[in-house]
Design a protein around this motif. Structure first.
Motif, short mmCIF file in Angstrom:
data_model
loop_
_atom_site.label_atom_id
_atom_site.label_comp_id
_atom_site.label_asym_id
_atom_site.label_seq_id
_atom_site.Cartn_x
_atom_site.Cartn_y
_atom_site.Cartn_z
N VAL A 126 2.32 7.41 -1.33
CA VAL A 126 3.47 7.57 -2.21
C VAL A 126 4.48 8.53 -1.59
CG1 VAL A 126 4.24 8.22 -4.53
CG2 VAL A 126 1.95 7.23 -4.21
N LEU A 127 5.72 8.10 -1.57
CA LEU A 127 6.85 8.93 -1.13
C LEU A 127 7.72 9.18 -2.36
CD1 LEU A 127 7.57 6.85 2.07
CD2 LEU A 127 6.61 9.15 2.02
N THR B 32 0.82 -1.21 0.00
CA THR B 32 0.00 0.00 0.00
C THR B 32 0.86 1.27 0.00
OG1 THR B 32 -0.13 -0.01 2.42
CG2 THR B 32 -1.89 -1.15 1.21
N GLN B 33 2.15 1.11 0.15
CA GLN B 33 3.07 2.25 0.19
C GLN B 33 4.24 1.99 -0.76
OE1 GLN B 33 5.79 2.77 3.65
NE2 GLN B 33 4.78 4.76 3.93
N PHE B 34 4.63 3.04 -1.51
CA PHE B 34 5.82 2.88 -2.34
C PHE B 34 6.57 4.20 -2.48
CE2 PHE B 34 2.64 3.89 -5.63
CZ PHE B 34 3.32 4.72 -6.52
N VAL B 35 7.86 4.05 -2.78
CA VAL B 35 8.77 5.17 -2.97
C VAL B 35 9.13 5.24 -4.45
CG1 VAL B 35 11.09 6.04 -2.45
CG2 VAL B 35 9.74 4.93 -0.66
N ARG C 169 4.18 12.49 -0.78
CA ARG C 169 5.01 13.24 0.17
C ARG C 169 6.41 13.31 -0.43
NH1 ARG C 169 4.74 9.98 5.39
NH2 ARG C 169 3.96 8.33 4.05
N VAL C 170 6.92 14.51 -0.60
CA VAL C 170 8.25 14.69 -1.18
C VAL C 170 9.26 14.67 -0.03
CG1 VAL C 170 9.73 16.21 -2.53
CG2 VAL C 170 7.30 15.97 -3.12
N VAL C 171 10.23 13.77 -0.15
CA VAL C 171 11.18 13.51 0.94
C VAL C 171 12.59 13.40 0.39
CG1 VAL C 171 9.43 12.34 2.36
CG2 VAL C 171 10.80 11.02 0.74
N GLY D 100 -0.86 8.05 -6.35
CA GLY D 100 -1.71 8.81 -5.45
C GLY D 100 -3.17 8.69 -5.83
N ASN D 101 -3.47 8.78 -7.12
CA ASN D 101 -4.85 8.64 -7.58
C ASN D 101 -5.42 7.26 -7.29
OD1 ASN D 101 -4.69 10.66 -10.65
ND2 ASN D 101 -4.94 11.26 -8.53
#
Length: 194
Positions: A142-143, A115-118, A182-184, A136-137
């Motif tokens: 998303v990172l 459910t999360q990816f970079v 999120r921009v990291v 995101g859509n």
């Protein structure tokens, strides 16, 4: 920042063809390749999944066209493929988004419970951004590892031209401000994932 135990790293289009400066023009962020490599290393060492995406350009003069040397991954990426303890996926595409590639990235993520990816890779404002926006859509967390991406100066309409650094900034503001991702930094990601 929390990184899920099964958060995927999506390495977008880190291909030899992007080294052809005479085709692409000036780029930004000379440290991007080191940051991309370090993220792959951390993801592989911690057993997290890594997705390697390759752009197979249908344009006959593109340095990323199928059958041309530039289509291949940069050496540091190729050397790392197949070396991780976690799952690995290889996706090919002919458009900007890794979600419109083969095999189906969204289906693979769902089957793996991801459910999360970079996002890391090339180009910041093209395939990396498009993949992040679509993620995101689709409801993913998303990172976007801004310093593990780079892009090139670009001409637009009305005689406008933007330098690579401006384009990267615009991508960061659009993704972050628009709620797509999120921009990291790579450093923050490495610390949170280790």
């Amino acid at each position: 920042m929390e990184i899920a135990a099964n958060a995927a790293l999506v390495v977008v289009d880190v291909q030899k063809g992007f080294e052809e400066e005479e085709f692409w023009g000036p780029r930004n962020n000379p440290g991007a390749d080191d940051n991309i490599a370090s993220l792959i290393d951390v993801w592989q060492a911690t057993g997290r999944p890594v997705v390697f995406v390759r752009h197979d350009s249908p344009k006959p003069r593109s340095p990323l066209r199928t059958g041309y040397e530039g289509n291949g991954f940069k050496e540091y990426v190729e050397e790392r493929r197949g070396k991780g303890a976690g799952a690995e996926l290889f996706v090919t595409k002919t458009v900007n988004s890794a979600f419109y590639g083969t095999p189906d990235l969204d289906a693979w993520f769902r089957a793996e419970g991801i459910t999360q990816f970079v996002v890391a890779g090339i180009q910041t404002n093209m395939c990396a951004e498009t993949t992040a926006r679509m993620g995101g859509n689709l409801g993913y967390d998303v990172l976007f590892a801004l310093d593990a991406t780079y892009t090139f100066d670009l001409a637009g309409p009305f005689g406008w031209r933007c330098e690579a650094a401006e384009l990267a900034r615009a991508t960061a503001v659009s993704l972050h401000g628009g709620g797509f991702a999120r921009v990291v930094t790579s450093e923050a990601l490495r610390g949170a994932a280790a």
